[in-house]
Write a protein that holds these residues in place. Structure first.
Motif, PDB file in Angstrom:
ATOM      1  N   GLU A 119       0.805  -1.213   0.000  1.00 39.24           N
ATOM      2  CA  GLU A 119       0.000   0.000   0.000  1.00 39.24           C
ATOM      3  C   GLU A 119       0.842   1.270   0.000  1.00 39.24           C
ATOM      4  N   ASN A 120       2.161   1.183   0.223  1.00 36.23           N
ATOM      5  CA  ASN A 120       2.979   2.395   0.365  1.00 36.23           C
ATOM      6  C   ASN A 120       3.240   3.241  -0.892  1.00 36.23           C
ATOM      7  N   PRO A 121       3.526   2.755  -2.084  1.00 39.34           N
ATOM      8  CA  PRO A 121       3.670   1.382  -2.548  1.00 39.34           C
ATOM      9  C   PRO A 121       5.146   1.007  -2.688  1.00 39.34           C
ATOM     10  N   ASN A 122       5.609   0.000  -1.947  1.00 41.66           N
ATOM     11  CA  ASN A 122       6.966  -0.499  -2.054  1.00 41.66           C
ATOM     12  C   ASN A 122       6.959  -1.845  -2.763  1.00 41.66           C
ATOM     13  N   LEU A 123       8.057  -2.147  -3.396  1.00 42.04           N
ATOM     14  CA  LEU A 123       8.152  -3.422  -4.090  1.00 42.04           C
ATOM     15  C   LEU A 123       8.097  -4.588  -3.113  1.00 42.04           C
ATOM     16  N   ILE A 124       7.444  -5.649  -3.540  1.00 44.39           N
ATOM     17  CA  ILE A 124       7.452  -6.900  -2.795  1.00 44.39           C
ATOM     18  C   ILE A 124       8.084  -7.937  -3.712  1.00 44.39           C
ATOM     19  N   GLN A 125       9.337  -8.290  -3.429  1.00 41.48           N
ATOM     20  CA  GLN A 125      10.055  -9.238  -4.260  1.00 41.48           C
ATOM     21  C   GLN A 125      10.658 -10.334  -3.383  1.00 41.48           C
ATOM     22  N   ARG A 126      10.973 -11.459  -4.002  1.00 47.66           N
ATOM     23  CA  ARG A 126      11.644 -12.537  -3.280  1.00 47.66           C
ATOM     24  C   ARG A 126      13.143 -12.285  -3.207  1.00 47.66           C
ATOM     25  N   TRP A 127      13.611 -11.264  -3.856  1.00 47.61           N
ATOM     26  CA  TRP A 127      15.031 -10.939  -3.886  1.00 47.61           C
ATOM     27  C   TRP A 127      15.161  -9.440  -4.110  1.00 47.61           C
ATOM     28  N   SER A 128      16.322  -8.888  -3.817  1.00 47.96           N
ATOM     29  CA  SER A 128      16.604  -7.488  -4.133  1.00 47.96           C
ATOM     30  C   SER A 128      17.409  -7.364  -5.411  1.00 47.96           C
ATOM     31  N   TRP A 129      18.195  -8.400  -5.728  1.00 44.75           N
ATOM     32  CA  TRP A 129      18.947  -8.384  -6.978  1.00 44.75           C
ATOM     33  C   TRP A 129      19.264  -9.807  -7.434  1.00 44.75           C
ATOM     34  N   VAL A 130      19.431  -9.932  -8.737  1.00 44.42           N
ATOM     35  CA  VAL A 130      19.902 -11.174  -9.353  1.00 44.42           C
ATOM     36  C   VAL A 130      20.926 -10.773 -10.411  1.00 44.42           C
ATOM     37  N   ARG A 131      22.083 -11.443 -10.400  1.00 41.74           N
ATOM     38  CA  ARG A 131      23.102 -11.168 -11.415  1.00 41.74           C
ATOM     39  C   ARG A 131      23.344 -12.410 -12.247  1.00 41.74           C
ATOM     40  N   LEU A 132      23.361 -12.246 -13.570  1.00 43.46           N
ATOM     41  CA  LEU A 132      23.753 -13.295 -14.504  1.00 43.46           C
ATOM     42  C   LEU A 132      25.028 -12.824 -15.195  1.00 43.46           C
ATOM     43  N   ARG A 133      26.061 -13.679 -15.247  1.00 42.26           N
ATOM     44  CA  ARG A 133      27.306 -13.255 -15.881  1.00 42.26           C
ATOM     45  C   ARG A 133      27.942 -14.392 -16.660  1.00 42.26           C
ATOM     46  N   ASP A 134      28.696 -14.004 -17.678  1.00 41.04           N
ATOM     47  CA  ASP A 134      29.449 -14.929 -18.514  1.00 41.04           C
ATOM     48  C   ASP A 134      30.882 -14.939 -18.000  1.00 41.04           C
ATOM     49  N   THR A 135      31.347 -16.070 -17.488  1.00 40.53           N
ATOM     50  CA  THR A 135      32.679 -16.126 -16.892  1.00 40.53           C
ATOM     51  C   THR A 135      33.786 -16.026 -17.937  1.00 40.53           C
ATOM     52  N   GLY A 136      33.457 -16.264 -19.195  1.00 37.94           N
ATOM     53  CA  GLY A 136      34.464 -16.186 -20.243  1.00 37.94           C
ATOM     54  C   GLY A 136      34.740 -14.766 -20.688  1.00 37.94           C
ATOM     55  N   THR A 137      33.682 -13.982 -20.874  1.00 39.19           N
ATOM     56  CA  THR A 137      33.832 -12.614 -21.389  1.00 39.19           C
ATOM     57  C   THR A 137      33.734 -11.556 -20.293  1.00 39.19           C
ATOM     58  N   GLY A 138      33.169 -11.935 -19.145  1.00 38.90           N
ATOM     59  CA  GLY A 138      32.940 -10.955 -18.092  1.00 38.90           C
ATOM     60  C   GLY A 138      31.661 -10.177 -18.265  1.00 38.90           C
ATOM     61  N   SER A 139      30.923 -10.408 -19.350  1.00 42.60           N
ATOM     62  CA  SER A 139      29.649  -9.714 -19.573  1.00 42.60           C
ATOM     63  C   SER A 139      28.654 -10.119 -18.495  1.00 42.60           C
ATOM     64  N   GLU A 140      27.820  -9.171 -18.083  1.00 40.78           N
ATOM     65  CA  GLU A 140      26.846  -9.476 -17.043  1.00 40.78           C
ATOM     66  C   GLU A 140      25.613  -8.594 -17.184  1.00 40.78           C
ATOM     67  N   ILE A 141      24.548  -9.043 -16.563  1.00 39.24           N
ATOM     68  CA  ILE A 141      23.304  -8.290 -16.533  1.00 39.24           C
ATOM     69  C   ILE A 141      22.754  -8.400 -15.117  1.00 39.24           C
ATOM     70  N   LEU A 142      22.228  -7.302 -14.599  1.00 37.91           N
ATOM     71  CA  LEU A 142      21.795  -7.240 -13.204  1.00 37.91           C
ATOM     72  C   LEU A 142      20.343  -6.810 -13.127  1.00 37.91           C
ATOM     73  N   PHE A 143      19.564  -7.539 -12.348  1.00 38.91           N
ATOM     74  CA  PHE A 143      18.170  -7.212 -12.070  1.00 38.91           C
ATOM     75  C   PHE A 143      18.110  -6.787 -10.607  1.00 38.91           C
ATOM     76  N   PHE A 144      17.596  -5.588 -10.322  1.00 41.84           N
ATOM     77  CA  PHE A 144      17.625  -5.126  -8.941  1.00 41.84           C
ATOM     78  C   PHE A 144      16.527  -4.114  -8.651  1.00 41.84           C
ATOM     79  N   GLU A 145      16.178  -4.041  -7.367  1.00 43.63           N
ATOM     80  CA  GLU A 145      15.220  -3.043  -6.905  1.00 43.63           C
ATOM     81  C   GLU A 145      15.944  -1.729  -6.682  1.00 43.63           C
ATOM     82  N   ASN A 146      15.384  -0.653  -7.226  1.00 40.83           N
ATOM     83  CA  ASN A 146      15.941   0.682  -7.047  1.00 40.83           C
ATOM     84  C   ASN A 146      14.803   1.596  -6.605  1.00 40.83           C
TER      85      ASN A 146
END
Length: 310
Positions: free
Chosen positions: A23-50
């Motif tokens: 009702e505030n309205p604040n996010l209700i998530q099971r996580w605050s962030w998730v990171r996916l990365r490629d260990t070969g190239t170092g490329s990554e993408i981040l999902f997060f609450e801001n």
């Protein structure tokens, strides 16, 4: 195999992007962030609450050709927008009102995010790892794609109990820095170096910083340490007779993927321990921690940390 992976990832992506609000309205998530990365190239993408929105962020590669390819893919979808930082592109959900978001919108978003990972960043599923966490520390995630990927968490990828390889230690330490609980201190101690009081990784509120401390040393030795540490990016905080403190940071925690200095924190720690203090191998370190798992995950001896700030 790859096509099946990307199809499964895109199918599951709306669940990752969707967020309820209270009702505030604040996010209700099971996580605050998730990171996916490629260990070969170092490329990554981040999902997060801001604040009150969910963001997806990808850092522009330093290689000009790779950056050009990524920007071409990003510009092909109108839901991506520049974040205002030189080496970052981020995407923000267009509204905070979940009732106005339709399945078709999430399907479009899932397709756009998957395309960036596959075509823009060239991420390879066989090299990809995932990590997730919130203010309390690391989290386990239960989506289809988490069963298809290797975990960044050392025990999750069945890493050896003892870490003896420096490259693997950098990866383990990167995971620790990324998942350290808020208002906590982890300290890397060097028992064989009498004048070194350890390196502290400190998370306070929404910021992260590191300190390295020496005492009982001559002024000439402090001068040498100061020169080498400052050349690596450390900043002198305190310097007096026989005692000195250097600091790196602080950095805002929400910049985990976009701040170049913060993203190279683990490598800086290992380089400092090796080149400044002469630590030859991970097993020459002891981790002072407030958790029951960090020492095991780093694969080095651990002890109780009595400097907890939470």
């Amino acid at each position: 195999m790859n096509n099946d992976f990307w199809a499964a990832l895109q199918s599951d992506m709306p669940e990752m992007l969707w967020a309820e609000h209270d009702e505030n309205p604040n996010l209700i998530q099971r996580w605050s962030w998730v990171r996916l990365r490629d260990t070969g190239t170092g490329s990554e993408i981040l999902f997060f609450e801001n604040l009150k929105v969910l963001e997806v962020e990808v850092r522009t590669p330093t290689d000009p050709m790779a950056a050009q390819q990524l920007l071409a893919v990003l510009s092909s979808s109108p839901i991506w927008s520049a974040s205002g930082q030189r080496h970052t592109m981020s995407w923000r959900l267009l509204t905070e009102d979940e009732d106005s978001r339709y399945d078709s919108y999430y399907a479009e978003a899932a397709e756009a995010v998957t395309k960036v990972m596959r075509e823009g960043l060239g991420m390879d599923p066989t090299r990809m790892r995932y990590a997730a966490g919130d203010r309390s520390g690391p989290l386990d995630v239960q989506w289809t794609w988490s069963d298809l990927l290797t975990a960044d968490r050392p025990s999750g990828r069945r890493a050896p109990e003892q870490c003896t390889d420096r490259g693997d230690f950098v990866e383990r330490l990167d995971w620790l820095v990324l998942t350290q609980p808020w208002n906590d201190v982890s300290r890397l101690e060097t028992p064989t170096i009498s004048y070194h009081n350890g390196m502290e990784i400190i998370s306070i509120g929404d910021s992260l910083e590191m300190t390295t401390i020496v005492e009982g040393v001559e002024e000439q030795q402090i001068q040498g340490l100061d020169h080498r540490l400052c050349s690596l990016g450390w900043r002198t905080v305190t310097r007096e007779a026989g005692f000195a403190i250097w600091q790196y940071g602080p950095f805002p925690m929400h910049a985990l993927s976009s701040n170049h200095q913060l993203r190279n924190l683990a490598q800086l720690l290992v380089t400092t321990l090796r080149d400044v203090y002469g630590v030859a191998r991970p097993q020459d370190l002891v981790l002072a921690t407030n958790t029951n798992y960090m020492g095991k995950e780093l694969g080095i001896p651990s002890t109780r940390n009595w400097t907890y700030i939470g």
